[in-house]
Motif scaffolding. Structure first.
Motif, PDB file in Angstrom:
ATOM      1  N   ALA A  92      25.863  47.408 -33.104  1.00  0.00           N
ATOM      2  CA  ALA A  92      25.662  46.035 -32.500  1.00  0.00           C
ATOM      3  C   ALA A  92      26.475  45.019 -33.611  1.00  0.00           C
ATOM      4  CB  ALA A  92      24.081  45.904 -32.868  1.00  0.00           C
TER       5      ALA A  92
ATOM      6  N   LEU B 139      13.260  47.166 -33.502  1.00  0.00           N
ATOM      7  CA  LEU B 139      13.996  47.504 -32.411  1.00  0.00           C
ATOM      8  C   LEU B 139      13.789  48.951 -32.222  1.00  0.00           C
ATOM      9  CD1 LEU B 139      17.392  46.101 -33.865  1.00  0.00           C
ATOM     10  CD2 LEU B 139      16.138  45.258 -31.864  1.00  0.00           C
TER      11      LEU B 139
ATOM     12  N   ASP C  41      15.992  42.631 -38.941  1.00  0.00           N
ATOM     13  CA  ASP C  41      15.643  41.249 -39.137  1.00  0.00           C
ATOM     14  C   ASP C  41      15.464  40.921 -40.752  1.00  0.00           C
ATOM     15  OD1 ASP C  41      16.302  38.461 -38.849  1.00  0.00           O
ATOM     16  OD2 ASP C  41      15.511  38.457 -36.800  1.00  0.00           O
TER      17      ASP C  41
ATOM     18  N   LEU D  26      24.830  41.348 -25.890  1.00  0.00           N
ATOM     19  CA  LEU D  26      23.291  41.682 -26.024  1.00  0.00           C
ATOM     20  C   LEU D  26      22.245  40.618 -26.269  1.00  0.00           C
ATOM     21  CD1 LEU D  26      23.585  44.504 -28.809  1.00  0.00           C
ATOM     22  CD2 LEU D  26      23.229  44.984 -26.283  1.00  0.00           C
ATOM     23  N   GLY D  27      22.657  39.746 -26.861  1.00  0.00           N
ATOM     24  CA  GLY D  27      21.725  38.733 -26.753  1.00  0.00           C
ATOM     25  C   GLY D  27      22.242  37.632 -27.863  1.00  0.00           C
ATOM     26  N   GLU D  28      21.366  36.490 -28.013  1.00  0.00           N
ATOM     27  CA  GLU D  28      21.805  35.370 -28.778  1.00  0.00           C
ATOM     28  C   GLU D  28      20.996  35.441 -29.879  1.00  0.00           C
ATOM     29  OE1 GLU D  28      24.337  31.984 -29.482  1.00  0.00           O
ATOM     30  OE2 GLU D  28      24.553  33.035 -27.471  1.00  0.00           O
ATOM     31  N   GLY D  29      21.680  35.392 -31.149  1.00  0.00           N
ATOM     32  CA  GLY D  29      20.978  35.403 -32.493  1.00  0.00           C
ATOM     33  C   GLY D  29      20.980  34.167 -33.190  1.00  0.00           C
ATOM     34  N   PHE D  30      20.417  33.865 -34.242  1.00  0.00           N
ATOM     35  CA  PHE D  30      20.341  32.550 -34.817  1.00  0.00           C
ATOM     36  C   PHE D  30      21.645  32.127 -35.070  1.00  0.00           C
ATOM     37  CE2 PHE D  30      19.579  29.770 -38.643  1.00  0.00           C
ATOM     38  CZ  PHE D  30      19.045  28.817 -38.075  1.00  0.00           C
ATOM     39  N   PHE D  31      22.483  32.889 -35.688  1.00  0.00           N
ATOM     40  CA  PHE D  31      23.768  32.266 -36.178  1.00  0.00           C
ATOM     41  C   PHE D  31      24.911  32.380 -34.919  1.00  0.00           C
ATOM     42  CE2 PHE D  31      21.767  33.374 -40.056  1.00  0.00           C
ATOM     43  CZ  PHE D  31      21.942  32.253 -40.852  1.00  0.00           C
TER      44      PHE D  31
ATOM     45  N   MET E 135      26.017  46.781 -37.288  1.00  0.00           N
ATOM     46  CA  MET E 135      24.911  47.621 -37.433  1.00  0.00           C
ATOM     47  C   MET E 135      24.853  48.718 -36.639  1.00  0.00           C
ATOM     48  SD  MET E 135      22.062  44.670 -37.740  1.00  0.00           S
ATOM     49  CE  MET E 135      22.790  44.118 -36.162  1.00  0.00           C
ATOM     50  N   GLU E 136      23.767  49.876 -36.754  1.00  0.00           N
ATOM     51  CA  GLU E 136      23.642  50.846 -35.963  1.00  0.00           C
ATOM     52  C   GLU E 136      23.276  50.165 -34.281  1.00  0.00           C
ATOM     53  OE1 GLU E 136      22.642  55.348 -36.967  1.00  0.00           O
ATOM     54  OE2 GLU E 136      20.898  53.829 -37.011  1.00  0.00           O
ATOM     55  N   LEU E 137      23.496  50.658 -33.358  1.00  0.00           N
ATOM     56  CA  LEU E 137      23.050  50.075 -32.062  1.00  0.00           C
ATOM     57  C   LEU E 137      21.685  50.949 -31.738  1.00  0.00           C
ATOM     58  CD1 LEU E 137      23.511  48.006 -29.661  1.00  0.00           C
ATOM     59  CD2 LEU E 137      24.306  50.308 -28.424  1.00  0.00           C
ATOM     60  N   TYR E 138      20.666  50.007 -31.243  1.00  0.00           N
ATOM     61  CA  TYR E 138      19.532  50.668 -30.954  1.00  0.00           C
ATOM     62  C   TYR E 138      19.399  50.047 -29.508  1.00  0.00           C
ATOM     63  CZ  TYR E 138      19.163  51.270 -35.825  1.00  0.00           C
ATOM     64  OH  TYR E 138      19.569  51.844 -36.962  1.00  0.00           O
TER      65      TYR E 138
ATOM     66  N   GLU F 240      14.645  44.914 -28.409  1.00  0.00           N
ATOM     67  CA  GLU F 240      13.458  44.733 -29.140  1.00  0.00           C
ATOM     68  C   GLU F 240      12.099  45.354 -28.374  1.00  0.00           C
ATOM     69  OE1 GLU F 240      13.111  40.373 -28.770  1.00  0.00           O
ATOM     70  OE2 GLU F 240      15.339  40.198 -29.470  1.00  0.00           O
TER      71      GLU F 240
ATOM     72  N   VAL G 193      25.330  38.259 -30.383  1.00  0.00           N
ATOM     73  CA  VAL G 193      25.550  39.586 -30.806  1.00  0.00           C
ATOM     74  C   VAL G 193      25.725  40.468 -29.511  1.00  0.00           C
ATOM     75  CG1 VAL G 193      23.668  41.321 -31.650  1.00  0.00           C
ATOM     76  CG2 VAL G 193      23.328  39.069 -32.216  1.00  0.00           C
TER      77      VAL G 193
ATOM     78  N   LYS H  12      26.871  41.394 -35.023  1.00  0.00           N
ATOM     79  CA  LYS H  12      26.339  40.005 -35.130  1.00  0.00           C
ATOM     80  C   LYS H  12      27.416  38.982 -35.453  1.00  0.00           C
ATOM     81  CE  LYS H  12      21.472  40.101 -36.334  1.00  0.00           C
ATOM     82  NZ  LYS H  12      20.660  39.389 -37.222  1.00  0.00           N
TER      83      LYS H  12
HETATM   84  P1  ADP Z   1      18.659  36.781 -35.471  1.00  0.00           P
HETATM   85  O1  ADP Z   1      18.007  37.547 -36.197  1.00  0.00           O
HETATM   86  O2  ADP Z   1      20.309  36.224 -35.934  1.00  0.00           O
HETATM   87  O3  ADP Z   1      18.185  35.603 -34.375  1.00  0.00           O
HETATM   88  P2  ADP Z   1      18.796  38.994 -33.654  1.00  0.00           P
HETATM   89  O4  ADP Z   1      18.640  40.096 -34.946  1.00  0.00           O
HETATM   90  O5  ADP Z   1      17.351  38.562 -33.226  1.00  0.00           O
HETATM   91  O6  ADP Z   1      19.557  37.762 -34.346  1.00  0.00           O
HETATM   92  O7  ADP Z   1      19.437  39.455 -32.687  1.00  0.00           O
HETATM   93  C1  ADP Z   1      19.851  38.718 -31.438  1.00  0.00           C
HETATM   94  C2  ADP Z   1      19.730  39.811 -30.211  1.00  0.00           C
HETATM   95  O8  ADP Z   1      20.532  40.921 -30.360  1.00  0.00           O
HETATM   96  C3  ADP Z   1      18.181  40.435 -30.051  1.00  0.00           C
HETATM   97  O9  ADP Z   1      17.888  40.206 -28.787  1.00  0.00           O
HETATM   98  C4  ADP Z   1      18.215  41.686 -30.254  1.00  0.00           C
HETATM   99  O10 ADP Z   1      17.673  42.509 -29.439  1.00  0.00           O
HETATM  100  C5  ADP Z   1      19.781  42.121 -30.262  1.00  0.00           C
HETATM  101  N1  ADP Z   1      20.233  42.876 -31.359  1.00  0.00           N
HETATM  102  C6  ADP Z   1      20.218  42.899 -32.712  1.00  0.00           C
HETATM  103  N2  ADP Z   1      20.505  43.776 -33.627  1.00  0.00           N
HETATM  104  C7  ADP Z   1      20.597  44.952 -32.770  1.00  0.00           C
HETATM  105  C8  ADP Z   1      20.740  46.254 -32.724  1.00  0.00           C
HETATM  106  N3  ADP Z   1      21.143  46.765 -34.106  1.00  0.00           N
HETATM  107  N4  ADP Z   1      20.696  47.026 -31.805  1.00  0.00           N
HETATM  108  C9  ADP Z   1      20.512  46.645 -30.676  1.00  0.00           C
HETATM  109  N5  ADP Z   1      20.125  45.151 -30.142  1.00  0.00           N
HETATM  110  C10 ADP Z   1      20.194  44.315 -31.325  1.00  0.00           C
END
Ligand code: ADP
Length: 276
Positions: free
Chosen positions: A43, A143, A154, A23-28, A89-92, A96, A31, A45
């Motif tokens: 979702a 989200l 977050d 779905l994307g790149e989180g800090f750690f 986590m639950e997916l939305y 964002e 995702v 992480k």
């Molecule tokens: P971090 O806070 O560790 O940097 P994020 O929470 O920003 O990571 O997650 C990274 C990406 O994953 C984001 O682009 C976000 O849109 C997506 N994402 C994270 N949690 C969910 C979720 N519960 N449902 C849908 N997309 C999610």
């Protein structure tokens, strides 16, 4: 039924999860989306370089979320604490709020934008009741669950405030353009500084996700705030809501309204908008 022991009720089994696409790149780390127990969209992480101390930081977000239960806060399904560590986590599906505002700008009504503000404000009033400060309120951290429901997420920077009633931050990776002056100057974070940030988040919503103070460098922001400059009224923002924002941006933390009061004022703005 026997009580589920504290600390184990969010422990889930990897065998119950089917991992999907990124779905994307989180800090750690990455995702992914996925499915839990064949029916719940989730979702996931992940944590890329998960040494013991990184792992602790990564899991701290989940351990705060375990205690939260609110219709407008991202819901934790569970954690897998053995390597590779996952937070589920639950997916939305709509992702964002920041991106959603840009994509859907031609169909979003003012009433719907106010609804989003009310929902985020309710989530923050709930956190205030738990003595929790969020510290990173911004449309990138909200989200979209459906066209009329958003969820605050977050909790990576969130903290319970201690007996001194504020959290003194040590990290430098802070969102300066969203922060209250006392947070920038003294790293002081309280419910009142969350109120300031919520004001900036409302500004982002009515600006359809423009970056606050995009015309300034981070280093210039606090001087501007101290000379009385504030974010201007976005075109789509009703004047009644902009006057609330001005109160959220009172220089003195004591001069700002509380979240419960803001919920009432925003609801009133919702009822009266369009009827003037
Ligand atoms: P971090 O806070 O560790 O940097 P994020 O929470 O920003 O990571 O997650 C990274 C990406 O994953 C984001 O682009 C976000 O849109 C997506 N994402 C994270 N949690 C969910 C979720 N519960 N449902 C849908 N997309 C999610």
């Amino acid at each position: 039924y026997a009580e589920i022991p504290e600390g184990t009720k969010h422990r889930i089994s990897r065998d119950d999860i089917v991992v999907g696409r990124i779905l994307g790149e989180g800090f750690f780390g990455e995702v992914h989306n996925g499915v839990y127990k064949k029916r719940i969209c989730v979702a996931i992480k992940t944590c890329k370089d998960c040494s013991a101390d990184v792992k602790e930081k990564f899991l701290s977000e989940a351990s705060l979320m375990k205690n939260l239960d609110h219709p407008h806060i991202v819901r934790l399904i569970g954690v897998i604490e053995v390597d590779p560590v996952w937070i589920v986590m639950e997916l939305y599906e709509h992702g964002e709020l920041g991106n959603y505002l840009v994509e859907q700008q031609y169909i979003l009504s003012t009433a719907m934008l106010i609804q989003y503000c009310v929902q985020i404000c309710k989530a923050l009033a709930y956190l205030e009741g738990l003595n929790m400060v969020h510290r990173d309120i911004a449309v990138r951290n909200v989200l979209v669950a459906s066209a009329n429901c958003v969820k605050l997420g977050d909790f990576g920077l969130s903290r319970y405030v201690d007996e001194q009633e504020y959290y003194k931050a040590s990290v430098s990776r802070l969102p300066i353009k969203w922060m209250a002056p006392e947070s920038i100057n003294f790293r002081r974070f309280t419910t009142a500084s969350d109120v300031w940030m919520f004001g900036v988040c409302v500004w982002e919503i009515f600006s359809l996700a423009q970056q606050p103070f995009f015309w300034l460098e981070n280093g210039q922001v606090v001087n501007q705030l101290e000379s009385g400059v504030r974010l201007p009224k976005p075109q789509l923002c009703p004047p009644t809501i902009y006057s609330l924002l001005s109160r959220c941006w009172a220089y003195e933390p004591h001069g700002r309204p509380g979240f419960s009061q803001l919920v009432c004022s925003l609801r009133y703005a919702l009822q009266t908008q369009g009827s003037s």
